[in-house]
Design a protein around this motif. Structure first.
Motif, short mmCIF file in Angstrom:
data_model
loop_
_atom_site.label_atom_id
_atom_site.label_comp_id
_atom_site.label_asym_id
_atom_site.label_seq_id
_atom_site.Cartn_x
_atom_site.Cartn_y
_atom_site.Cartn_z
N UNK A 166 26.29 19.06 -8.70
CA UNK A 166 25.19 19.06 -8.09
C UNK A 166 25.28 17.67 -7.22
N UNK A 167 24.33 17.79 -6.03
CA UNK A 167 24.25 16.71 -5.12
C UNK A 167 22.97 16.93 -4.34
N UNK A 168 22.67 15.72 -4.03
CA UNK A 168 21.24 15.73 -3.27
C UNK A 168 20.60 14.53 -2.62
N UNK A 169 19.55 14.76 -2.18
CA UNK A 169 18.63 13.44 -1.83
C UNK A 169 17.21 13.70 -2.35
N UNK A 170 16.43 12.40 -2.89
CA UNK A 170 15.41 12.62 -3.37
C UNK A 170 14.43 11.61 -3.00
N UNK A 171 13.23 11.81 -2.88
CA UNK A 171 12.18 10.92 -2.23
C UNK A 171 10.80 11.16 -3.03
N UNK A 172 10.51 9.93 -3.55
CA UNK A 172 9.02 9.61 -4.26
C UNK A 172 8.12 8.69 -3.62
N UNK A 173 6.97 8.97 -3.14
CA UNK A 173 5.93 8.23 -2.32
C UNK A 173 4.60 8.33 -3.08
N UNK A 174 3.83 6.83 -2.67
CA UNK A 174 2.48 6.83 -3.39
C UNK A 174 1.80 5.99 -2.16
N UNK A 175 1.07 6.58 -1.17
CA UNK A 175 0.61 5.76 -0.18
C UNK A 175 -1.28 5.46 -0.27
N UNK A 176 -1.60 4.36 -0.37
CA UNK A 176 -2.86 4.19 -0.42
C UNK A 176 -3.49 3.67 0.90
N UNK A 177 -4.02 4.87 1.54
CA UNK A 177 -4.03 4.79 3.09
C UNK A 177 -5.43 3.88 3.24
N UNK A 178 -6.45 3.98 2.19
CA UNK A 178 -7.71 3.13 2.15
C UNK A 178 -7.99 2.88 0.75
N UNK A 179 -8.59 2.10 0.36
CA UNK A 179 -9.03 1.90 -1.23
C UNK A 179 -9.40 3.13 -2.04
N UNK A 230 0.84 -1.22 0.14
CA UNK A 230 0.19 -0.11 0.16
C UNK A 230 0.99 1.49 0.12
N UNK A 231 2.04 1.08 0.15
CA UNK A 231 2.94 2.21 0.19
C UNK A 231 4.19 2.05 -0.64
N UNK A 232 4.24 2.93 -1.56
CA UNK A 232 5.56 2.58 -2.46
C UNK A 232 6.43 3.96 -2.12
N UNK A 233 7.74 3.61 -1.67
CA UNK A 233 8.51 4.79 -1.11
C UNK A 233 9.86 4.34 -1.72
N UNK A 234 10.44 5.50 -2.65
CA UNK A 234 11.72 5.30 -3.35
C UNK A 234 12.51 6.46 -2.85
N UNK A 235 13.78 6.17 -2.69
CA UNK A 235 14.69 7.32 -2.30
C UNK A 235 16.00 7.13 -2.92
N UNK A 236 16.64 8.18 -3.42
CA UNK A 236 17.83 8.15 -4.16
C UNK A 236 18.52 9.34 -3.72
N UNK A 237 19.98 9.05 -3.62
CA UNK A 237 20.96 10.11 -3.34
C UNK A 237 21.82 10.19 -4.41
N UNK A 238 22.42 11.33 -4.94
CA UNK A 238 23.26 11.55 -6.15
C UNK A 238 24.21 12.55 -5.87
N UNK A 239 25.39 12.37 -6.93
CA UNK A 239 26.38 13.50 -6.88
C UNK A 239 26.77 13.48 -8.42
N UNK A 240 26.98 14.41 -9.02
CA UNK A 240 27.40 14.73 -10.33
C UNK A 240 28.24 15.94 -10.58
#
Length: 772
Positions: free
Chosen positions: A608-621, A569-579
């Motif tokens: 450039x450097x940083x942290x990113x987060x994406x999420x999608x949470x189905x709390x209920x249907x 029910x929760x999709x949570x993606x995290x990325x750290x990057x440096x370029x």
């Protein structure tokens, strides 16, 4: 906003929970999920030239569905930055000068001899210029934003990232939709699509749109509205599947835009003898308080764009491999006029010949742009130990430009001098008009071979290796004619030149991916980015501008974690990057006879450097939250100042932030189907919040060229029948009426500003839709 609209906004705001990003919603939904409209579902993407689950792709990707764009009244690429935290948009004086940045990195230039750093791809076809995608989004299935260099598979124009737009395919049954929308300020939108089977194994669709908006600013000189538009377009798609293993897709589209903006409005004028005596009084009744969005021009701003193209894709499944060919041709025409002195009464005084000279300056230009692309690739069947995609790519563009700048000055007057200024008037003064005309043609040709493979060492552990080799050539011819032997305001004397440059480079990636569990995937990648050589070809170019701009190269590192939790029910993606980018291709401000112009240069090294987060949470249907957040530190490591720059140039810029790179940005979106149990009807609420921290707009670090932090809150309600055949939607944009700008432009002793056409003020709208 009307009183009724404001009351409705308050009613909506009290019934909706606040939200956080326009983020991923399901790109595909199975029939079993139809009764759970906002449940978390698998998102299928084509980020690696094949259909894959988003959670299996070792790349940081934001996905926005077409349905979400429609609910939020996001209709074009210039509004997409509100929905993807790491994306920013820079609007130029016309569409041809627009630019996109990802993770703070993008190419901002007026030159016709440089390519963007962020690639736009629509249905498999690379758009060579950001300005080609100026029309409204049309029948979008989803948009995938790939963050960071994508050198192996996309290659061209992808040293900072890719915006991959996929349109809807026609269905197997006859169907379609018609919707019509009205928004405050006389904005109207009509869209429609019909599609289905034409015969055995053939499906087709035809989609069209028309939109019109009066504008949100006014030219006080003639009381005309500005910053409005009229857009229309059509797209046809035919899919033929004569056999089980052969698919042929043909797409044709045409669109036309007429925009009376974006206008440069004067926000701030600093004190000086000329400004106090001439410039500020002449701008009345404009209020120069930093918030002004009106103009006082004797020439209304105007831009016209025509975009058209055809493409053919053939997919042949041979069992063990699939062969794909994509052939495409596109044409773009752009015309623009602009008032370059920003006043309606110039010249009013005898020109002193200084940077504060009183002149009338008008610009007019057009371009004709043609591109042809051909991609051939082979992809292995999955799953197997070694999975691969490989191919060849050819790309050719030709741009033909014309630009005219006409400048009129009062050079003598018989009227008496008052306060050190000599006024001008018809019959008492001598006026001199000079003009510069430039014709230039630019061609870019590129060949490349590419491939990427995945080695499945075990069911849970795999390695990724990709490589691309690119050959680039840029050629041009340029001729500027001038009525003056010396420079005058904003125009250099006559000049002609021609030449070409070549270069080649390698790009690629290597990485490891490990499935910690069925629902948790970790990855780490290294990517080598390459962006081809460039030339600084623009109206005011001189001999110093004919030198090559070396290729831009980058080294990028990323670690990420993709997770599905709580029974998915929760999709949570995290990325750290440096370029780190070497030979970064960027603009540097310059002065030509008192007027600000820009020069493209190898600006040095940025990172450039940083942290990113994406999420999608189905709390209920029936209730979901989705969103994203990023922290980005993009700055200039070592700036290489071009010849003629001030000796303090490097010290003023080194270590400072890159333009259009806010350090913090986040979005959140709420979708809620209310449990009202109304027979035959559903009521859905949606709300979104977008936050962006302070943003700098000038690589020269002008202390006034920035936008303070701001947040935008939208809310909407949709009433639909159970079968979703009929629906009525209401939306309030920018509930708190927060004003913001998308650019502040230093112009000597004043500052220009550009307003987003719609979303920098509160407005209300309604959409009615019929699906059939």
């Amino acid at each position: 906003m009307t009183t009724t609209g404001f009351k409705l906004a308050l009613a909506l705001s009290t019934t909706m929970a606040m939200a956080l990003i326009a983020a991923p919603v399901a790109a595909q939904q199975t029939p079993a999920e139809a009764d759970a409209p906002f449940a978390s579902t698998d998102i299928i993407v084509t980020a690696q030239k094949r259909e894959q689950n988003l959670q299996d792709v070792p790349v940081a990707i934001s996905v926005v569905s077409g349905d979400q764009l429609e609910r939020s009244n996001v209709n074009s690429a210039e509004q997409l930055f509100q929905r993807v935290p790491t994306l920013t948009f820079r609007k130029g004086n016309t569409n041809k000068d627009s630019a996109l940045s990802i993770r703070g990195v993008g190419t901002i230039s007026f030159s016709s001899g440089v390519e963007p750093s962020v690639s736009t791809v629509i249905d498999g076809v690379v758009y060579a210029r950001t300005g080609q995608q100026t029309s409204d989004f049309l029948d979008v299935e989803r948009i995938e934003v790939l963050r960071g260099p994508q050198g192996s598979l996309f290659g061209k124009n992808a040293s900072a990232g890719v915006i991959n737009i996929i349109s809807r395919e026609p269905g197997n049954e006859l169907g379609g939709y018609v919707d019509a929308a009205w928004y405050e300020g006389n904005e109207y939108r009509i869209r429609g699509s019909i599609g289905g089977p034409l015969g055995d194994g053939i499906r087709a669709s035809l989609t069209g749109f028309w939109s019109q908006y009066d504008g949100n600013a006014r030219n006080v000189f003639n009381n005309h509205k500005v910053n409005g538009y009229e857009h229309w377009g059509v797209r046809g798609k035919v899919i033929a599947e004569p056999t089980d293993n052969l698919k042929i897709t043909l797409i044709a589209d045409y669109s036309k835009n007429s925009d009376n903006g974006f206008a440069d409005s004067i926000g701030t004028v600093f004190s000086s003898a000329f400004n106090n005596a001439v410039f500020i009084p002449s701008l009345a009744p404009l209020t120069l308080d930093g918030k002004n969005k009106d103009i006082d021009n004797d020439l209304d701003p105007y831009t016209k764009d025509k975009n058209s193209g055809v493409s053919g894709q053939i997919d042949l499944d041979l069992g063990g491999v699939t062969l794909t060919s994509i052939t495409a041709y596109r044409h773009w025409y752009n015309f623009q006029v602009r008032d370059g002195d920003f006043r309606s009464d110039a010249p009013s005084y005898v020109n002193t010949g200084t940077a504060a000279g009183d002149v009338r300056s008008h610009d007019r230009g057009d371009l004709k742009f043609d591109q042809f692309t051909q991609e051939l690739r082979i992809a292995s069947a999955n799953p197997q130990f070694f999975e691969y995609v490989a191919g060849l790519y050819y790309y050719h563009t030709k741009e033909v430009d014309f630009f005219n700048r006409t400048v009129t000055a009062c050079t003598a007057s018989t009227l008496p001098t008052v306060g050190g200024l000599t006024p001008c008037a018809t019959g008492s003064s001598t006026y001199t008009t000079n003009e510069g005309n430039a014709d230039f043609t630019t061609k870019l040709t590129s060949y490349s071979a590419f491939g990427q493979g995945t080695l499945n060492f075990t069911d849970a552990f795999r390695g990724i290796l990709g490589l691309r080799y690119t050959e680039d050539k840029v050629s041009y011819d340029f001729a500027r004619r001038s009525t003056s032997l010396t420079a005058f305001s904003g125009v250099n004397p006559a000049f002609a030149s021609a030449g070409s440059i070549k270069d080649n480079g390698w790009s690629g990636n290597v990485g490891l991916q490990y499935d910690l569990t069925d629902d948790i995937v970790a990855y780490t990648t290294y990517t080598r980015g390459y962006k081809g050589p460039a030339l600084n070809i623009f109206f005011n170019m001189l001999a110093r501008d004919t030198g090559r701009i070396d290729p831009e190269k980058s080294d990028a590192y990323e670690v990420g974690l993709k997770t599905r939790l709580f029974d998915r029910r929760l999709t949570l993606n995290i990325a750290g990057f440096y370029a780190k980018y070497d030979n970064y291709q960027a603009n540097f401000l310059d002065i030509v006879a008192g007027q600000v112009v820009t020069r493209l240069t190898n600006a040095g090294t940025v990172s450039t450097r940083g942290i990113e987060m994406d999420f999608n949470a189905a709390i209920t249907d029936d209730f979901s939250l989705s969103g994203g957040f990023n922290y980005t530190d993009a700055h200039i490591n070592e700036f290489i100042c071009p010849p003629g720059a001030a000796v303090t140039c490097a010290a003023a810029i080194n270590g400072k932030p890159l333009p259009f790179a806010p350090k913090y940005k986040g979005t959140v979106t709420m979708d809620w189907r209310l449990p009202l149990d109304i027979d035959g009807f559903n009521v859905d609420l949606n709300s979104s919040l977008v936050y962006q921290s302070k943003t700098n707009f000038d690589i020269n670090q002008n202390p006034n060229a920035f936008q303070n932090a701001y947040a935008i809150w939208d809310a909407g309600i949709k009433v639909s029948t159970d079968d979703d055949k009929y629906s009525l939607s209401f939306i309030v944009k920018n509930l708190t009426d927060k004003q913001f700008v998308i650019q502040r432009i230093p112009n000597g002793t004043s500052f220009m500003r550009q307003i987003t056409p719609r979303d920098a003020e509160r407005y209300f709208g309604v959409t009615a839709r019929v699906n059939f």
